[in-house]
Scaffold this active site. Structure first.
Site, PDB file in Angstrom:
ATOM      1  CG  ASP A  95      -0.224  -5.309  -9.183  1.00  0.00           C
ATOM      2  OD1 ASP A  95       0.614  -5.419  -8.267  1.00  0.00           O
ATOM      3  OD2 ASP A  95      -1.449  -5.263  -8.975  1.00  0.00           O
TER       4      ASP A  95
ATOM      5  CG  HIS B 247      -2.083  -1.019   0.996  1.00  0.00           C
ATOM      6  ND1 HIS B 247      -3.210  -0.766   0.256  1.00  0.00           N
ATOM      7  CD2 HIS B 247      -2.188  -2.301   1.413  1.00  0.00           C
ATOM      8  CE1 HIS B 247      -3.977  -1.850   0.243  1.00  0.00           C
ATOM      9  NE2 HIS B 247      -3.380  -2.801   0.938  1.00  0.00           N
TER      10      HIS B 247
HETATM   11  C1  GLA Z   1      -3.107  -4.236  -5.048  1.00  0.00           C
HETATM   12  C2  GLA Z   1      -2.825  -3.168  -6.106  1.00  0.00           C
HETATM   13  C3  GLA Z   1      -1.384  -2.682  -6.061  1.00  0.00           C
HETATM   14  C4  GLA Z   1      -0.962  -2.313  -4.629  1.00  0.00           C
HETATM   15  C5  GLA Z   1      -1.326  -3.449  -3.667  1.00  0.00           C
HETATM   16  C6  GLA Z   1      -1.040  -3.092  -2.228  1.00  0.00           C
HETATM   17  O1  GLA Z   1      -2.448  -5.413  -5.366  1.00  0.00           O
HETATM   18  O2  GLA Z   1      -3.098  -3.686  -7.388  1.00  0.00           O
HETATM   19  O3  GLA Z   1      -1.231  -1.568  -6.919  1.00  0.00           O
HETATM   20  O4  GLA Z   1      -1.532  -1.107  -4.230  1.00  0.00           O
HETATM   21  O5  GLA Z   1      -2.695  -3.792  -3.763  1.00  0.00           O
HETATM   22  O6  GLA Z   1       0.329  -2.911  -2.023  1.00  0.00           O
END
Ligand code: GLA
Length: 352
Positions: free
Chosen positions: A146, A44
């Site tokens: 991601d 996060h």
């Molecule tokens: C999800 C979101 C990412 C990131 C994570 C928490 O996976 O897709 O962008 O914010 O939560 O780290």
């Protein structure tokens, strides 16, 4: 106890070619693969312009295709989870007509990428296009982690990403004595979809109240000094983010010098901070972490990803993997699934 073995890329490719041939009566002209990812630390923090340290996995999504000349897009998806292959056909977007999200939901992300793709340029811009697709077509106001790790992951390395500058650096992660164990809790609490955007908003509000562009610009002392300007909850959310950005920098340095114990301690601090200050863990994830931590040879363990279910990630001695999985399974109230993955390559075009 054995971890599940991810299907090999060559097996998936053969399966995809067969499905394509049956559907379209010809061989595909292109094949690409994109990896799943696990975030080792830095949770996060991406949408707060902070640091993250994910690695790409050997688990991949594979896509085969061919260009067509009639302005249509035909999608066929085969998934082990669905009984039947799913199909969808729609016209390519034009300057006069945009694609819109809708049903079936599985196609929304693909549509989003097609819609935004003409705006893409270099790798970072391509990741941003995919992030826009998540925001506007899949409805998740995610950060950039991601997409960047999926594009830039390299075998034998974790990737430190600075989500403010989009600079990245590879951190070697290929010691054969070390293993990364991913444990799927196999639960997903629906709360996650509403809490994620809420956390994002809370972080932005705290940054604004402190007169900063983002929480990346905030030091712990500044947050403490500005305590009266923010809500109690906002304070705790921000304390997680500010601390987590620091932990991620420290963890990358620890990994570079092979200090797995220090790395593990930071993972555990990260978990407790996500559980107590950010409040995105759940009892299942907490159980999995505590069970892992009680096994000799485990350096550290934490929830990974958005939270409210999903997976934990554990760093451990490779020789401890089997007894760790065994112990976790015995302690866990649900049914866990395990993956042991090396750090793998990012998205790539495959030879046909
Ligand atoms: C999800 C979101 C990412 C990131 C994570 C928490 O996976 O897709 O962008 O914010 O939560 O780290």
């Amino acid at each position: 106890m054995a971890a599940s073995r991810p299907p090999q890329v060559q097996e998936l490719l053969a399966e995809a070619r067969r499905a394509f041939r049956e559907e379209f009566g010809a061989e595909p002209e292109l094949a690409v693969s994109a990896p799943g990812r696990v975030n080792l630390i830095g949770e996060h923090t991406d949408y707060n312009q902070g640091l993250v340290l994910p690695m790409a996995l050997e688990l991949v999504t594979l896509l085969v295709g061919s260009p067509r000349t009639d302005g249509l897009v035909s999608l066929l998806t085969t998934s082990k989870d669905a009984d039947e292959p799913q199909r969808l056909q729609f016209p390519l977007p034009t300057v006069h007509r945009s694609l819109e999200p809708g049903t079936p939901r599985w196609a929304n992300y693909v549509k989003g990428v097609i819609q935004h793709y003409p705006d893409s340029g270099a790798i970072a811009a391509r990741a941003q296009v995919c992030q826009r697709a998540e925001h506007s077509f899949a409805g998740v106001p995610c950060g950039i982690m991601d997409q960047l790790i999926a594009l830039l992951g390299q075998k034998g390395h974790a990737l430190l990403i600075d989500c403010r500058s989009l600079e990245t650096s590879l951190v070697p992660l290929s010691d054969p004595k070390l293993a990364v164990l991913i444990t799927n809790s196999n639960v997903r609490h629906s709360l996650g979809s509403s809490e994620y955007p809420l956390r994002r908003r809370q972080c932005e509000e705290v940054a604004r109240a402190l007169g900063k562009e983002s929480l990346r610009e905030v030091r712990l002392e500044e947050l403490e000094a500005g305590r009266e300007l923010v809500s109690k909850e906002g304070f705790r959310r921000a304390r997680h983010v500010v601390g987590e950005i620091q932990r991620t920098a420290q963890a990358a340095a620890a990994l570079s010098r092979g200090d797995y114990r220090a790395f593990g301690r930071l993972m555990v601090e990260s978990h407790y901070s996500l559980r107590d200050d950010y409040e995105v863990s759940c009892s299942e994830l907490d159980q999995l972490v505590e069970a892992a931590l009680s096994v000799p040879g485990v350096y550290g363990s934490r929830m990974t990803g958005g939270g409210f279910g999903g997976c934990t990630v554990t760093l451990l001695e490779a020789s401890a993997a089997s007894r760790t999985m065994q112990h976790i399974q015995e302690q866990y109230s649900g049914t866990a699934t395990f993956y042991l993955s090396q750090a793998a390559d990012g998205a790539k075009v495959l030879c046909l």
